[in-house]
Design a protein around this motif. Sequence first.
Motif, PDB file in Angstrom:
ATOM      1  N   SER A 171       0.830  -1.217   0.000  1.00 56.21           N
ATOM      2  CA  SER A 171       0.000   0.000   0.000  1.00 56.21           C
ATOM      3  C   SER A 171       0.858   1.259   0.000  1.00 56.21           C
ATOM      4  N   ALA A 172       2.028   1.183  -0.632  1.00 59.54           N
ATOM      5  CA  ALA A 172       2.961   2.306  -0.606  1.00 59.54           C
ATOM      6  C   ALA A 172       3.423   2.709  -2.001  1.00 59.54           C
ATOM      7  N   GLY A 173       2.639   2.359  -3.035  1.00 55.98           N
ATOM      8  CA  GLY A 173       3.003   2.766  -4.377  1.00 55.98           C
ATOM      9  C   GLY A 173       2.895   4.270  -4.547  1.00 55.98           C
ATOM     10  N   ALA A 174       3.894   4.869  -5.201  1.00 54.71           N
ATOM     11  CA  ALA A 174       3.906   6.312  -5.513  1.00 54.71           C
ATOM     12  C   ALA A 174       3.913   7.199  -4.274  1.00 54.71           C
ATOM     13  N   GLU A 175       4.516   6.736  -3.194  1.00 54.79           N
ATOM     14  CA  GLU A 175       4.670   7.588  -2.002  1.00 54.79           C
ATOM     15  C   GLU A 175       5.852   8.524  -2.237  1.00 54.79           C
ATOM     16  N   VAL A 176       5.614   9.519  -3.095  1.00 57.99           N
ATOM     17  CA  VAL A 176       6.694  10.382  -3.575  1.00 57.99           C
ATOM     18  C   VAL A 176       7.232  11.331  -2.509  1.00 57.99           C
ATOM     19  N   TRP A 177       6.483  11.540  -1.443  1.00 62.27           N
ATOM     20  CA  TRP A 177       6.874  12.535  -0.446  1.00 62.27           C
ATOM     21  C   TRP A 177       8.250  12.254   0.149  1.00 62.27           C
ATOM     22  N   CYS A 178       8.610  10.962   0.248  1.00 61.48           N
ATOM     23  CA  CYS A 178       9.872  10.625   0.905  1.00 61.48           C
ATOM     24  C   CYS A 178      11.034  10.451  -0.070  1.00 61.48           C
ATOM     25  N   MET A 179      10.846  10.806  -1.346  1.00 58.96           N
ATOM     26  CA  MET A 179      11.968  10.793  -2.277  1.00 58.96           C
ATOM     27  C   MET A 179      12.972  11.875  -1.871  1.00 58.96           C
ATOM     28  N   ARG A 180      14.234  11.671  -2.222  1.00 59.24           N
ATOM     29  CA  ARG A 180      15.283  12.581  -1.767  1.00 59.24           C
ATOM     30  C   ARG A 180      15.131  13.978  -2.369  1.00 59.24           C
ATOM     31  N   ASN A 181      15.452  14.967  -1.547  1.00 59.41           N
ATOM     32  CA  ASN A 181      15.387  16.377  -1.925  1.00 59.41           C
ATOM     33  C   ASN A 181      16.697  16.761  -2.604  1.00 59.41           C
ATOM     34  N   ILE A 182      16.648  17.143  -3.886  1.00 63.80           N
ATOM     35  CA  ILE A 182      17.877  17.415  -4.629  1.00 63.80           C
ATOM     36  C   ILE A 182      18.644  18.617  -4.078  1.00 63.80           C
ATOM     37  N   GLU A 186      19.908  15.751   2.662  1.00 64.85           N
ATOM     38  CA  GLU A 186      19.752  15.129   3.979  1.00 64.85           C
ATOM     39  C   GLU A 186      18.283  14.987   4.375  1.00 64.85           C
ATOM     40  N   THR A 187      17.372  15.495   3.543  1.00 67.87           N
ATOM     41  CA  THR A 187      15.953  15.432   3.894  1.00 67.87           C
ATOM     42  C   THR A 187      15.128  14.991   2.689  1.00 67.87           C
ATOM     43  N   CYS A 188      13.807  14.977   2.876  1.00 67.29           N
ATOM     44  CA  CYS A 188      12.917  14.467   1.821  1.00 67.29           C
ATOM     45  C   CYS A 188      12.359  15.611   0.975  1.00 67.29           C
ATOM     46  N   ALA A 189      11.799  15.232  -0.168  1.00 66.76           N
ATOM     47  CA  ALA A 189      11.254  16.221  -1.100  1.00 66.76           C
ATOM     48  C   ALA A 189      10.140  17.045  -0.470  1.00 66.76           C
ATOM     49  N   GLU A 190       9.343  16.439   0.413  1.00 67.85           N
ATOM     50  CA  GLU A 190       8.200  17.142   0.996  1.00 67.85           C
ATOM     51  C   GLU A 190       8.624  18.366   1.792  1.00 67.85           C
ATOM     52  N   ASP A 191       9.870  18.390   2.296  1.00 65.71           N
ATOM     53  CA  ASP A 191      10.322  19.559   3.038  1.00 65.71           C
ATOM     54  C   ASP A 191      10.401  20.799   2.165  1.00 65.71           C
ATOM     55  N   SER A 192      10.468  20.613   0.844  1.00 64.91           N
ATOM     56  CA  SER A 192      10.451  21.755  -0.077  1.00 64.91           C
ATOM     57  C   SER A 192       9.137  21.860  -0.846  1.00 64.91           C
ATOM     58  N   ILE A 193       8.538  20.692  -1.171  1.00 62.56           N
ATOM     59  CA  ILE A 193       7.290  20.695  -1.946  1.00 62.56           C
ATOM     60  C   ILE A 193       6.117  20.634  -0.977  1.00 62.56           C
ATOM     61  N   SER A 194       5.854  21.756  -0.332  1.00 64.28           N
ATOM     62  CA  SER A 194       4.790  21.829   0.676  1.00 64.28           C
ATOM     63  C   SER A 194       4.583  23.293   1.052  1.00 64.28           C
ATOM     64  N   ILE A 195       3.499  23.552   1.739  1.00 64.15           N
ATOM     65  CA  ILE A 195       3.228  24.910   2.217  1.00 64.15           C
ATOM     66  C   ILE A 195       4.359  25.393   3.108  1.00 64.15           C
ATOM     67  N   ARG A 196       4.784  24.537   4.023  1.00 56.28           N
ATOM     68  CA  ARG A 196       5.857  24.945   4.944  1.00 56.28           C
ATOM     69  C   ARG A 196       7.158  25.212   4.192  1.00 56.28           C
ATOM     70  N   GLY A 197       7.404  24.439   3.117  1.00 54.11           N
ATOM     71  CA  GLY A 197       8.624  24.634   2.355  1.00 54.11           C
ATOM     72  C   GLY A 197       8.668  25.992   1.678  1.00 54.11           C
ATOM     73  N   VAL A 198       7.574  26.403   1.059  1.00 57.15           N
ATOM     74  CA  VAL A 198       7.503  27.710   0.395  1.00 57.15           C
ATOM     75  C   VAL A 198       7.655  28.831   1.416  1.00 57.15           C
ATOM     76  N   ARG A 199       6.984  28.705   2.537  1.00 56.43           N
ATOM     77  CA  ARG A 199       7.060  29.741   3.577  1.00 56.43           C
ATOM     78  C   ARG A 199       8.457  29.808   4.187  1.00 56.43           C
ATOM     79  N   ARG A 200       9.089  28.651   4.367  1.00 59.62           N
ATOM     80  CA  ARG A 200      10.415  28.627   4.991  1.00 59.62           C
ATOM     81  C   ARG A 200      11.442  29.364   4.130  1.00 59.62           C
ATOM     82  N   VAL A 201      11.424  29.112   2.817  1.00 57.74           N
ATOM     83  CA  VAL A 201      12.382  29.783   1.938  1.00 57.74           C
ATOM     84  C   VAL A 201      12.128  31.284   1.911  1.00 57.74           C
TER      85      VAL A 201
END
Length: 362
Positions: A171-182, A186-201
């Motif tokens: 039940s974990a197909g296409a769980e893209v949130w945890c793919m590596r952040n280019i 050291e963290t996952c893609a969701e840390d940048s592709i999210s509301i918090r990510g846009v606000r943080r930058v």
Amino acid sequence: MDSKSIIFVLDAGGTGFKFSAVQDYKEIIEAFTIKTASDTLEEQLKKIIEGFRRTEELCGSKPAAISFCFPGPADYPNGIICDLVNLPLFRGGVALKDMLENEFNVPVYINNDGDLFAYGEALGGVLPEVNAMLEREGNPKRYKNLVGLTLGTGFGGGVVLNGRLLEGDNSAGAEVWCMRNILYPETCAEDSISIRGVRRVYAREAGINFNDAPQPFDIYEIAMGNKEGDKTAALKAWDEFATVLADIIANIATVVDGIVVLGGGLSGASKIFLPKVVELLNQDYPGLDGKKGPRMEISAYNLDDENDRKAFCDSSSGKMIKVPFSDKEVWYDPSKKIGITATKLGTSSAVCIGAYAFAINS
């Protein structure tokens, strides 16, 4: 079940349970929301039951099935919800499917929002629209595969391959949130592709505290020059967002090779970040030997841009070729293209259609 069957659906989020009913791929009642805030798990579960009871009253009939999205991690085929961040009362495994089947005596299907968004767009949204557009333009190419990505509080995804939803063995197909952040390996893609990510930058670039950063829509308006604020910081926020998103799309599109559709609240800002995403997808690798190579074997087109849309539909690179030792001819087009677009169906509507179709086809 057939297209005349009524399916009750639910879009479950951290702040609200949104209920509706679908028949023949259309919502037949006005959707309503019950706040999720509860003191106990029992109270929260009763709100879900209450919501489906109210849906039954509004429809004036019982459902053929219940089908809905619920946050993960979960064992979706068995309908067991695991430890959730947005709904922390769900801990240790909650048999939600069996509870609802006992209560309503109908089949219950549960999946996540990224999967159902992709499924809805594949069956009733962008995929049939793209194929209809190609037909109108006289291009014989047709698409069967789709990647759906949801951009909002978190980063989710779903993949549909030739009409079938990719679920995975866990039940974990296409769980893209945890793919590596280019940008931040050291963290996952969701840390940048999210509301918090846009606000943080934005906060970092503007030199302010995170809690003082505007919401993404305001950051979008600042970047577009429609609102007062730090425009340089706003543009940087969406630039980082686009850079990380492009890398994820390149990786998943290289495997799936299909149309990509973006949903979720942040997809509303696609006008500012999608051109950058497509530009990065079509860039070359520099190559360790000094020789450039393509980021993807396929070329990406922004279907929300008129010129890109025309180029995507253009079939002038194709021609009829002779079959050896025969008088027969076949069509051959060596160009390889995928299109990327923001949802026109709307994320919530796509999820509803996806939930409906999942129940019907199950």
